[in-house]
Design a protein around this motif. Structure first.
Motif, PDB file in Angstrom:
ATOM      1  N   MET A 181       0.704  -1.463   0.176  1.00 51.71           N
ATOM      2  CA  MET A 181      -0.111  -0.118  -0.101  1.00 51.71           C
ATOM      3  C   MET A 181       1.078   1.379  -0.302  1.00 51.71           C
ATOM      4  O   MET A 181       0.451   2.132  -0.231  1.00 51.71           O
ATOM      5  N   LYS A 182       2.249   0.990   0.289  1.00 48.94           N
ATOM      6  CA  LYS A 182       3.090   2.229   0.589  1.00 48.94           C
ATOM      7  C   LYS A 182       3.384   2.312  -0.046  1.00 48.94           C
ATOM      8  O   LYS A 182       4.152   4.186  -1.024  1.00 48.94           O
ATOM      9  N   TRP A 183       3.238   1.958  -1.689  1.00 48.59           N
ATOM     10  CA  TRP A 183       4.140   2.065  -2.761  1.00 48.59           C
ATOM     11  C   TRP A 183       3.029   2.493  -3.912  1.00 48.59           C
ATOM     12  O   TRP A 183       3.304   3.123  -4.682  1.00 48.59           O
TER      13      TRP A 183
ATOM     14  N   LEU B 197       0.404   4.931  -2.669  1.00 49.87           N
ATOM     15  CA  LEU B 197       1.180   5.934  -2.459  1.00 49.87           C
ATOM     16  C   LEU B 197       1.916   6.341  -3.032  1.00 49.87           C
ATOM     17  O   LEU B 197       1.527   7.747  -3.327  1.00 49.87           O
ATOM     18  N   MET B 198       2.999   6.314  -2.900  1.00 48.08           N
ATOM     19  CA  MET B 198       4.023   7.107  -3.407  1.00 48.08           C
ATOM     20  C   MET B 198       3.991   6.909  -4.748  1.00 48.08           C
ATOM     21  O   MET B 198       4.336   8.234  -5.662  1.00 48.08           O
TER      22      MET B 198
END
Length: 116
Positions: free
Chosen positions: A1-3, A5-6
């Motif tokens: 999920m952080k990827w 968002l990035m």
């Protein structure tokens, strides 16, 4: 999920931040944030695409909304089991909402068939 968002949220925030700052001419001394640069960018894109420059921002906004819906739809499709489990934990099972408190429950062990 952080990827996600990035690689999705980063460019979206960068584009909307640039658009908002340059539209209202809050340049902070940076040429790319001036209204002149804003108009120049959209004039160039309008010339390349062959459309009036004032029609480009609504098209970009619409494309960002559609891309966001598609992206989060794909994420929801991939995580549908987790979402379903969260929903059941949060709101309970659907059958519990339809069963009244005074209605008899026929789901006891004594009522189950022993047939294979």
């Amino acid at each position: 999920m952080k990827w996600l968002l990035m690689f999705w949220g980063g460019p979206v925030m960068l584009l909307t931040g640039w658009y908002g700052l340059s539209y209202y001419d809050m340049s902070f001394g940076i040429f790319m944030l001036t209204r002149d640069a804003h108009d120049l960018v959209f004039r160039v894109y309008g010339h390349v695409l062959g459309i009036p420059p004032e029609t480009i921002p609504p098209l970009v906004a619409r494309a960002m909304v559609v891309d966001t819906i598609v992206l989060f739809g794909l994420v929801a499709l991939r995580r549908r089991r987790q979402i379903r489990a969260w929903y059941r934990r949060r709101f309970g099972t659907p059958a519990a909402h339809y069963q009244s408190a005074d209605a008899p429950s026929f789901g006891s062990k004594a009522n189950l068939s022993s047939a294979p």
